[in-house]
Scaffold this motif. Structure first.
Motif, mmCIF file in Angstrom:
data_model
loop_
_atom_site.group_PDB
_atom_site.id
_atom_site.type_symbol
_atom_site.label_atom_id
_atom_site.label_comp_id
_atom_site.label_asym_id
_atom_site.label_seq_id
_atom_site.Cartn_x
_atom_site.Cartn_y
_atom_site.Cartn_z
ATOM 1 N N PHE A 54 0.625 -1.262 -0.100
ATOM 2 C CA PHE A 54 0.054 0.117 0.104
ATOM 3 C C PHE A 54 0.742 1.367 -0.075
ATOM 4 O O PHE A 54 0.726 2.123 -0.800
ATOM 5 C CB PHE A 54 -0.801 -0.088 1.131
ATOM 6 C CG PHE A 54 -1.655 1.122 1.258
ATOM 7 C CD1 PHE A 54 -3.087 1.125 0.609
ATOM 8 C CD2 PHE A 54 -1.527 2.247 2.122
ATOM 9 C CE1 PHE A 54 -3.876 2.310 0.569
ATOM 10 C CE2 PHE A 54 -2.452 3.309 2.088
ATOM 11 C CZ PHE A 54 -3.384 3.599 1.261
ATOM 12 N N SER A 55 1.772 1.209 0.933
ATOM 13 C CA SER A 55 2.798 2.351 0.842
ATOM 14 C C SER A 55 3.522 2.827 -0.340
ATOM 15 O O SER A 55 3.515 3.577 -0.794
ATOM 16 C CB SER A 55 3.915 2.179 2.104
ATOM 17 O OG SER A 55 3.120 2.219 3.238
ATOM 18 N N GLN A 56 4.015 1.535 -1.123
ATOM 19 C CA GLN A 56 4.656 1.606 -2.466
ATOM 20 C C GLN A 56 3.464 2.405 -3.437
ATOM 21 O O GLN A 56 4.117 3.185 -4.219
ATOM 22 C CB GLN A 56 5.260 0.288 -2.906
ATOM 23 C CG GLN A 56 6.403 -0.186 -1.948
ATOM 24 C CD GLN A 56 6.836 -1.260 -2.109
ATOM 25 O OE1 GLN A 56 6.275 -2.311 -2.694
ATOM 26 N NE2 GLN A 56 8.228 -1.722 -1.795
ATOM 27 N N LYS A 57 2.360 1.784 -3.418
ATOM 28 C CA LYS A 57 1.562 2.229 -4.352
ATOM 29 C C LYS A 57 1.045 3.660 -4.144
ATOM 30 O O LYS A 57 0.767 4.309 -5.186
ATOM 31 C CB LYS A 57 0.338 1.365 -4.271
ATOM 32 C CG LYS A 57 -0.697 1.468 -5.546
ATOM 33 C CD LYS A 57 -1.736 0.443 -5.320
ATOM 34 C CE LYS A 57 -2.897 0.870 -6.558
ATOM 35 N NZ LYS A 57 -3.977 -0.326 -6.288
ATOM 36 N N HIS A 58 1.082 4.070 -3.018
ATOM 37 C CA HIS A 58 0.286 5.401 -2.943
ATOM 38 C C HIS A 58 1.285 6.214 -2.057
ATOM 39 O O HIS A 58 0.470 7.447 -1.675
ATOM 40 C CB HIS A 58 -1.094 5.032 -1.900
ATOM 41 C CG HIS A 58 -1.974 4.327 -2.441
ATOM 42 N ND1 HIS A 58 -2.745 4.634 -3.466
ATOM 43 C CD2 HIS A 58 -2.189 3.001 -2.164
ATOM 44 C CE1 HIS A 58 -3.622 3.792 -3.586
ATOM 45 N NE2 HIS A 58 -3.546 2.652 -2.994
ATOM 46 N N ALA A 59 2.418 6.177 -2.226
ATOM 47 C CA ALA A 59 3.426 7.080 -1.723
ATOM 48 C C ALA A 59 3.300 8.430 -2.182
ATOM 49 O O ALA A 59 3.102 8.584 -3.382
ATOM 50 C CB ALA A 59 4.791 6.623 -1.849
ATOM 51 N N GLY A 60 3.122 9.555 -1.399
ATOM 52 C CA GLY A 60 2.857 10.788 -1.908
ATOM 53 C C GLY A 60 1.217 11.279 -2.221
ATOM 54 O O GLY A 60 1.263 12.379 -2.635
ATOM 55 N N GLU A 61 0.598 10.329 -2.488
ATOM 56 C CA GLU A 61 -0.648 10.685 -2.896
ATOM 57 C C GLU A 61 -1.667 11.058 -1.734
ATOM 58 O O GLU A 61 -2.642 11.771 -1.899
ATOM 59 C CB GLU A 61 -1.362 9.283 -3.649
ATOM 60 C CG GLU A 61 -0.979 8.887 -5.098
ATOM 61 C CD GLU A 61 -1.705 7.835 -5.580
ATOM 62 O OE1 GLU A 61 -2.703 7.329 -4.797
ATOM 63 O OE2 GLU A 61 -1.172 7.219 -6.285
ATOM 64 N N ILE A 62 -1.478 10.724 -0.402
ATOM 65 C CA ILE A 62 -2.346 10.728 0.673
ATOM 66 C C ILE A 62 -1.765 11.930 1.246
ATOM 67 O O ILE A 62 -0.654 11.992 1.918
ATOM 68 C CB ILE A 62 -2.576 9.764 1.562
ATOM 69 C CG1 ILE A 62 -3.354 8.525 0.582
ATOM 70 C CG2 ILE A 62 -3.371 10.153 2.765
ATOM 71 C CD1 ILE A 62 -3.311 7.317 1.304
ATOM 72 N N VAL A 63 -2.527 13.081 1.548
ATOM 73 C CA VAL A 63 -2.171 14.407 2.155
ATOM 74 C C VAL A 63 -2.711 14.456 3.458
ATOM 75 O O VAL A 63 -4.061 14.240 3.622
ATOM 76 C CB VAL A 63 -2.238 15.563 1.291
ATOM 77 C CG1 VAL A 63 -1.743 16.808 2.024
ATOM 78 C CG2 VAL A 63 -1.708 15.451 0.088
ATOM 79 N N ALA A 64 -1.934 14.552 4.609
ATOM 80 C CA ALA A 64 -2.794 14.896 5.756
ATOM 81 C C ALA A 64 -3.253 16.271 6.014
ATOM 82 O O ALA A 64 -2.520 17.199 5.739
ATOM 83 C CB ALA A 64 -1.538 14.545 6.994
ATOM 84 N N GLY A 65 -4.521 16.141 6.673
ATOM 85 C CA GLY A 65 -4.975 17.647 6.969
ATOM 86 C C GLY A 65 -5.173 18.353 5.686
ATOM 87 O O GLY A 65 -5.365 17.952 4.788
ATOM 88 N N GLU A 66 -4.956 19.752 6.002
ATOM 89 C CA GLU A 66 -4.763 20.822 5.119
ATOM 90 C C GLU A 66 -3.673 20.826 4.144
ATOM 91 O O GLU A 66 -3.765 21.623 3.400
ATOM 92 C CB GLU A 66 -5.102 22.122 5.832
ATOM 93 C CG GLU A 66 -6.395 22.225 6.650
ATOM 94 C CD GLU A 66 -7.621 22.597 5.670
ATOM 95 O OE1 GLU A 66 -8.654 22.083 6.079
ATOM 96 O OE2 GLU A 66 -7.290 23.469 5.074
ATOM 97 N N LEU A 67 -2.688 20.070 4.548
ATOM 98 C CA LEU A 67 -1.487 20.321 3.826
ATOM 99 C C LEU A 67 -1.558 19.820 2.379
ATOM 100 O O LEU A 67 -1.984 18.733 2.255
ATOM 101 C CB LEU A 67 -0.642 19.329 4.539
ATOM 102 C CG LEU A 67 1.230 19.227 4.151
ATOM 103 C CD1 LEU A 67 1.495 20.692 4.389
ATOM 104 C CD2 LEU A 67 1.870 18.349 5.003
ATOM 105 N N THR A 68 -1.010 20.693 1.634
ATOM 106 C CA THR A 68 -1.210 20.047 -0.059
ATOM 107 C C THR A 68 0.211 20.430 -0.599
ATOM 108 O O THR A 68 1.031 21.213 -0.142
ATOM 109 C CB THR A 68 -2.267 21.188 -0.650
ATOM 110 O OG1 THR A 68 -1.883 22.538 -0.722
ATOM 111 C CG2 THR A 68 -3.445 20.932 -0.192
ATOM 112 N N LYS A 69 0.206 19.948 -1.772
ATOM 113 C CA LYS A 69 1.470 19.809 -2.555
ATOM 114 C C LYS A 69 1.605 21.354 -3.041
ATOM 115 O O LYS A 69 0.810 21.874 -3.530
ATOM 116 C CB LYS A 69 1.473 19.065 -3.672
ATOM 117 C CG LYS A 69 2.266 17.582 -3.542
ATOM 118 C CD LYS A 69 2.379 17.015 -4.665
ATOM 119 C CE LYS A 69 3.194 15.883 -4.498
ATOM 120 N NZ LYS A 69 3.373 14.932 -5.806
#
Length: 77
Positions: A54-69
């Motif tokens: 799961f971590s390898q597949k979704h690394a960088g896709e899920i953002v915590a809280g209000e934090l955005t790229k």
């Protein structure tokens, strides 16, 4: 703490481990987490393997809280 390995647990124990870890049957960002752990519950894959995949597949896709790229720079500034 008791071992969580498939060889050391029963199907019902593994189902209980997943329920307790999730806090309930949970849907997170379109991913049904209880389904995600079916392979562990039914003795096909260890928890560590499922979590790693799961971590390898979704690394960088899920953002915590209000934090955005950020468009540029660091989002944590």
């Amino acid at each position: 703490m008791k071992s969580l390995l498939i060889k050391d647990t029963t199907v019902s124990e593994r189902a209980q481990i997943v329920r307790e870890a999730l806090g309930c049957d949970t849907d997170c960002e379109g991913v049904d987490l209880s389904d995600m752990y079916d392979d562990y519950i039914y003795g096909l894959k260890e928890l560590a393997d499922i979590n790693m995949e799961f971590s390898q597949k979704h690394a960088g896709e899920i953002v915590a809280g209000e934090l955005t790229k950020p468009k540029s720079g660091c989002a944590l500034k």
